[in-house]
Design a protein around this motif. Sequence first.
Motif, PDB file in Angstrom:
ATOM      1  N   GLU A  68      -9.535 -34.313  23.142  1.00 26.09           N
ATOM      2  CA  GLU A  68      -8.964 -33.945  21.669  1.00 26.09           C
ATOM      3  C   GLU A  68      -7.865 -33.449  21.764  1.00 26.09           C
ATOM      4  O   GLU A  68      -7.756 -32.256  22.557  1.00 26.09           O
ATOM      5  CB  GLU A  68     -10.056 -33.121  20.762  1.00 26.09           C
ATOM      6  CG  GLU A  68     -11.506 -33.779  20.751  1.00 26.09           C
ATOM      7  CD  GLU A  68     -11.468 -34.849  19.477  1.00 26.09           C
ATOM      8  OE1 GLU A  68     -10.776 -34.543  18.931  1.00 26.09           O
ATOM      9  OE2 GLU A  68     -12.367 -35.549  19.658  1.00 26.09           O
ATOM     10  N   VAL A 107      -4.343 -31.368  19.502  1.00 24.54           N
ATOM     11  CA  VAL A 107      -3.646 -30.838  18.496  1.00 24.54           C
ATOM     12  C   VAL A 107      -1.978 -30.824  19.118  1.00 24.54           C
ATOM     13  O   VAL A 107      -1.878 -30.383  20.214  1.00 24.54           O
ATOM     14  CB  VAL A 107      -4.066 -29.570  18.025  1.00 24.54           C
ATOM     15  CG1 VAL A 107      -2.765 -28.784  17.196  1.00 24.54           C
ATOM     16  CG2 VAL A 107      -5.138 -29.388  17.355  1.00 24.54           C
ATOM     17  N   ARG A 124       4.350 -39.706  13.913  1.00 21.35           N
ATOM     18  CA  ARG A 124       3.475 -39.824  12.806  1.00 21.35           C
ATOM     19  C   ARG A 124       3.371 -41.290  12.441  1.00 21.35           C
ATOM     20  O   ARG A 124       2.034 -42.102  12.345  1.00 21.35           O
ATOM     21  CB  ARG A 124       3.900 -39.114  11.596  1.00 21.35           C
ATOM     22  CG  ARG A 124       2.559 -39.187  10.445  1.00 21.35           C
ATOM     23  CD  ARG A 124       2.710 -38.182   9.417  1.00 21.35           C
ATOM     24  NE  ARG A 124       2.079 -37.007  10.071  1.00 21.35           N
ATOM     25  CZ  ARG A 124       2.571 -35.983  10.189  1.00 21.35           C
ATOM     26  NH1 ARG A 124       4.016 -35.508   9.754  1.00 21.35           N
ATOM     27  NH2 ARG A 124       1.989 -34.655  10.572  1.00 21.35           N
ATOM     28  N   ARG A 163      -7.512 -41.271  16.809  1.00 19.20           N
ATOM     29  CA  ARG A 163      -8.135 -40.671  15.926  1.00 19.20           C
ATOM     30  C   ARG A 163      -8.443 -38.930  16.717  1.00 19.20           C
ATOM     31  O   ARG A 163      -8.616 -38.346  15.974  1.00 19.20           O
ATOM     32  CB  ARG A 163      -9.757 -41.092  15.635  1.00 19.20           C
ATOM     33  CG  ARG A 163      -9.348 -41.845  14.408  1.00 19.20           C
ATOM     34  CD  ARG A 163     -10.775 -42.463  13.876  1.00 19.20           C
ATOM     35  NE  ARG A 163     -10.741 -43.608  13.267  1.00 19.20           N
ATOM     36  CZ  ARG A 163     -11.217 -44.691  13.775  1.00 19.20           C
ATOM     37  NH1 ARG A 163     -11.967 -44.780  14.686  1.00 19.20           N
ATOM     38  NH2 ARG A 163     -10.995 -45.787  12.944  1.00 19.20           N
ATOM     39  N   GLN A 200      -4.122 -35.065  16.453  1.00 22.64           N
ATOM     40  CA  GLN A 200      -3.689 -34.577  15.296  1.00 22.64           C
ATOM     41  C   GLN A 200      -2.202 -33.862  15.410  1.00 22.64           C
ATOM     42  O   GLN A 200      -2.074 -33.077  16.343  1.00 22.64           O
ATOM     43  CB  GLN A 200      -4.700 -33.420  14.933  1.00 22.64           C
ATOM     44  CG  GLN A 200      -4.978 -32.973  13.467  1.00 22.64           C
ATOM     45  CD  GLN A 200      -6.032 -31.753  13.467  1.00 22.64           C
ATOM     46  OE1 GLN A 200      -5.435 -30.740  13.296  1.00 22.64           O
ATOM     47  NE2 GLN A 200      -7.183 -31.976  14.085  1.00 22.64           N
ATOM     48  N   HIS A 234       1.071 -31.719  14.069  1.00 22.49           N
ATOM     49  CA  HIS A 234       1.622 -30.862  12.636  1.00 22.49           C
ATOM     50  C   HIS A 234       2.978 -30.828  13.318  1.00 22.49           C
ATOM     51  O   HIS A 234       3.581 -30.524  14.349  1.00 22.49           O
ATOM     52  CB  HIS A 234       1.144 -29.240  12.982  1.00 22.49           C
ATOM     53  CG  HIS A 234      -0.368 -29.489  12.906  1.00 22.49           C
ATOM     54  ND1 HIS A 234      -0.946 -29.592  11.692  1.00 22.49           N
ATOM     55  CD2 HIS A 234      -1.296 -29.342  13.687  1.00 22.49           C
ATOM     56  CE1 HIS A 234      -2.451 -29.273  11.755  1.00 22.49           C
ATOM     57  NE2 HIS A 234      -2.653 -29.216  13.017  1.00 22.49           N
TER      58      HIS A 234
END
Length: 260
Positions: free
Chosen positions: A119, A121, A134, A151, A154, A156
């Motif tokens: 996973e 970030v 993006r 998925r 993520q 930012h």
Amino acid sequence: MNRPLVALAAGQPEVEQALDELNRQLHLPRVLPGGGDSELLLVLTSERLELRQNGVAGQGPVFVDFVSGRLAHRRLYGDGRAQPLARAIGLKKGRNPQVLDATAGLGRDAFVLATLGCELVMLERSPVIAALLRNGLERALADDQTAQVVRRMQLHCGDAIDYLNGLDHSQKPQVIYMDPMYPHRKKSALVKKEMRLFRRLVGEDADSAELLSAARRHARHRVVVKRPAGAAWVGDEKPAMEIKSPNTRYDVYVNSGLGS
Ligand SMILES: C[S@@+](CC[C@H](N)C(=O)[O-])C[C@H]1O[C@@H](n2cnc3c(N)ncnc32)[C@H](O)[C@@H]1O
């Protein structure tokens, strides 16, 4: 007046509305495709968002593609957990650490780690590069083969040093990964098109030593820094371990073990 670095253009009339939305975040000058005098053009076509060198013939665009091409090949046929990046992050059978990718760029390394089950970030401070990434993530979400991988990713848009300094103790990422821009190479003809565009947009990441210090303070287990083979350590800080491949070295700074 100074020549703008990047301007925004619509590849087709039907994307005008989507372009307005995109420009609410980017605030770039709008031009017709191939128009204006900016050095770079960010073009939204009906297929994808891409960065082009304005007025230079024969230079292909830069865009993110997780669905086909090199990354798709690596997803299907890559070396899995045996590859140096995965070993440096500390992946093992049944162990997929959560990773904060502090220098996301076009998300390639993050995608490789997400493919292996991590996973992520991701932080990217250049709004133009974050927009390209993006857009690539959105297209990959619409594809059955890649949706489950992206998925786990993520994104930012912001500076990783500020982000890390704003975390409290309970939010510490297990592993922090960073791949700052490489030191300038003299033989510029050898530097890939993509890297040349990157360099125009983001410069040299002169604060990478500060990023490493922040990462070492905030990583629960380890910080991994990607460097070109033979390059100096970031900030002259000696890592606990180095994992090498022919062109790349991963410097690993350990705060505590990842467990077995
Ligand atoms: C060499 S690229 C990373 C490439 C990426 N590993 C990949 O696989 O596509 C470095 C990127 O890190 C970003 N960057 C550098 N320092 C940063 C920071 N402190 N916070 C957020 N982004 C940063 C730069 O804007 C640049 O896009």
